[in-house]
Structure formats: structure tokens, C-alpha cells
Design an enzyme around this catalytic site. Structure first.
Site, PDB file in Angstrom:
ATOM      1  CG  ASN A  95      22.797 137.635 126.989  1.00 48.07           C
ATOM      2  OD1 ASN A  95      23.128 138.356 126.051  1.00 48.07           O
ATOM      3  ND2 ASN A  95      22.284 136.425 126.797  1.00 48.07           N
ATOM      4  N   GLY A 113      20.055 134.095 129.980  1.00 43.87           N
ATOM      5  CA  GLY A 113      19.942 133.821 128.551  1.00 43.87           C
ATOM      6  C   GLY A 113      21.177 133.108 128.046  1.00 43.87           C
ATOM      7  CE1 TYR A 133      15.544 143.786 123.203  1.00 38.86           C
ATOM      8  CE2 TYR A 133      16.120 145.400 121.517  1.00 38.86           C
ATOM      9  CZ  TYR A 133      16.479 144.370 122.362  1.00 38.86           C
ATOM     10  OH  TYR A 133      17.782 143.922 122.371  1.00 38.86           O
ATOM     11  CB  SER A 193      19.424 147.029 122.120  1.00 40.25           C
ATOM     12  OG  SER A 193      19.071 147.165 120.754  1.00 40.25           O
ATOM     13  CB  ALA A 229      14.652 137.239 132.354  1.00 37.98           C
ATOM     14  CB  SER A 274      20.608 127.952 126.928  1.00 36.16           C
ATOM     15  OG  SER A 274      19.477 128.644 126.418  1.00 36.16           O
ATOM     16  NE  ARG A 275      18.419 130.527 120.663  1.00 36.98           N
ATOM     17  CZ  ARG A 275      17.387 130.713 119.832  1.00 36.98           C
ATOM     18  NH1 ARG A 275      16.162 130.850 120.311  1.00 36.98           N
ATOM     19  NH2 ARG A 275      17.577 130.773 118.529  1.00 36.98           N
ATOM     20  CE  LYS A 333      17.820 144.790 125.677  1.00 42.12           C
ATOM     21  NZ  LYS A 333      18.556 143.900 126.617  1.00 42.12           N
TER      22      LYS A 333
END
Length: 249
Positions: A92, A14, A158, A145, A66, A16-17, A162
Site C-alpha cells: 500500500n 504504509g 507516479y 491507481s 519502501a 500508519s495513516r 503504478k
């Protein structure tokens, strides 16, 4: 800036941003060769070009999903083929799509969230950690998270993924010790380019839920990842979970 990671290879998924891009820049600024792995190759190439120009380090862009077991294996083979080693892996890449209600969470959405946030980190950590343990060792840092321990109804798949990442953290720490350390940073809300697209009022709502009364700046998360990645700073830390949520209520 001190070249703390000179001669090291760091993989950021992850990358690239958002937080991933911040981490790529932080490691490159400290001398590391960086692998920018994310879904869109052009975005990875753009970040790789940024850090090569700014810091003079090698940066390898790799298209990577991913949620794909095959992509995880291909990423490992590409990195070792091009760079020969991995010293730090940062898991990430993450995904938390909105859904209208819990009853309307589809099987496809649930499976996708679990695949990106849990299955992918499992496969990458298993593959890279095994090689690290057979070589000179290394550090693996998972980005968790606050949802894992303070779940809200808006992100339950999510949050479950996590929470599973916490189990993987301790399990892999035991499996790959003493040469490989595995730790998790557990952020609350933080501000990157992604937060610019939050729904109106969401930032204020989250800031009202933290003791410090504000969302984190990226550098406040990056520092903890650098800490866990550095064998000189965190040599006795493995299987650890660091809450970094501003005092989430």
C-alpha cells in the site's frame, strides 16, 4: 464481526495513516495479527496500540521505508522472526510529490517515486512470495491507481510506477502460482485523513471526472482488498486488476 482472518498474519505497508490505517483496522477487526509498516515508528506504534486495544489482536509496528531495498529485507526478517509467517501482504505504501512542471522533475524526485511505488513492492513481493510459495501459500494485494491508465501531467512518474505494478502483478502471479495469488486494486480518488490536505478545489475537480460524481469512502476500497486477501472469496482470482474509480472519465 466474523473472524475471517483469525490465525492469519497480514502485513500492510504504509499502514500508519490513510488507506493503510483503514486496512490495518479492517484486518484486525476480522481477527488477523497485523504488521503496521511505515516510515515513522511512533505512528506505527500508535496504530498498533489502537488495534490491540480495540480488537485484542497482536499488532507489530515496524519502521520501514519502501524505497530502501535493505528495509524491505529487514521487514521480512523481522516479521518472520516475530510472527513466523505471512499470509497476506498488502503493498500500500505510495508517494506522489507535487512538481511545478514536467521539465522541473528532478532525477532525485523521479528515482524516489519509482523506488517507493515500484521497486519496494517488487522486493517485498519477491521475498515474501517466495516464502509463501514454499509454505502454505498466501495472497498479495497491490494498491494501484487510476493514474496508471488515465495519466495526468501532474503525476507522470507516479503513473509510470503504478503501470509497472500491473506488470509485476501478472508476472508474480505466474511465478508463484498456484499457491500464491497476486492481484491489484486500482482506486480512483478516495477520502481519508490525507484528503483533508488536498489543494482547494481538487476534490471538486476530481468528482466532476467520475460517473458516480463523488470520491470513494475508505470502506469502498477496503472491501475489495479484503476480497482479494480471502482465499474463500477470491480463490480463482490471480493476476487480476480491479478498477475501483467510480467510472473515471
Amino acid at each position: 464481526m466474523e473472524q475471517e482472518f483469525a490465525g492469519r498474519t497480514v502485513v500492510v505497508t504504509g499502514g500508519s495513516r490513510g488507506m493503510g490505517r483503514e486496512l490495518v483496522h479492517a484486518f484486525a477487526a476480522r481477527g488477523a495479527a497485523v504488521v503496521v509498516a511505515s516510515r515513522k515508528l511512533d505512528a506505527c506504534e500508535a496504530v498498533a496500540a489502537e488495534v490491540t486495544e480495540q480488537y485484542g489482536v497482536r499488532a507489530l509496528p515496524v519502521a520501514f521505508n519502501a524505497s530502501s531495498w535493505a528495509d524491505c529485507d529487514e521487514l521480512v526478517e523481522t516479521v518472520y522472526g516475530e510472527l513466523g509467517r505471512v499470509d497476506v501482504l498488502v503493498n500500500n505504501a505510495g508517494l506522489s510529490p507535487h512538481y511545478p512542471s514536467l521539465a522541473e522533475v528532478s532525477e532525485a524526485l523521479f528515482d524516489k517515486v519509482i523506488a517507493v511505488n515500484l521497486r519496494g513492492p517488487f522486493r517485498l513481493t519477491a521475498a515474501i512470495g517466495t516464502r509463501m510459495a514454499a509454505d502454505e501459500g498466501g495472497s498479495i494485494v497491490n494498491i494501484g491507481s487510476i493514474e496508471a491508465i488515465r495519466p495526468g501531467e501532474h503525476a507522470l512518474p507516479y503513473a509510470a510506477a503504478k503501470a509497472g505494478l500491473h506488470v509485476l502483478t501478472e508476472g508474480f502471479a505466474r511465478a508463484f502460482g498456484p499457491k500464491v495469488r497476486v492481484n491489484t486494486v486500482q482506486p480512483g480518488a478516495f477520502l481519508t485523513d490525507i484528503s483533508d490536505n488536498w489543494m482547494p478545489g481538487l476534490r471538486e475537480q476530481m468528482e466532476a471526472n467520475v460517473a458516480l460524481g463523488r470520491c470513494a469512502e475508505p470502506a469502498e476500497i477496503v472491501g475489495s482488498v479484503l476480497f482479494f486477501a480471502s482465499s474463500s472469496s477470491s480463490s480463482y482470482a490471480t493476476g487480476a486488476l480491479l478498477r475501483l474509480d467510480g467510472g473515471w472519465r
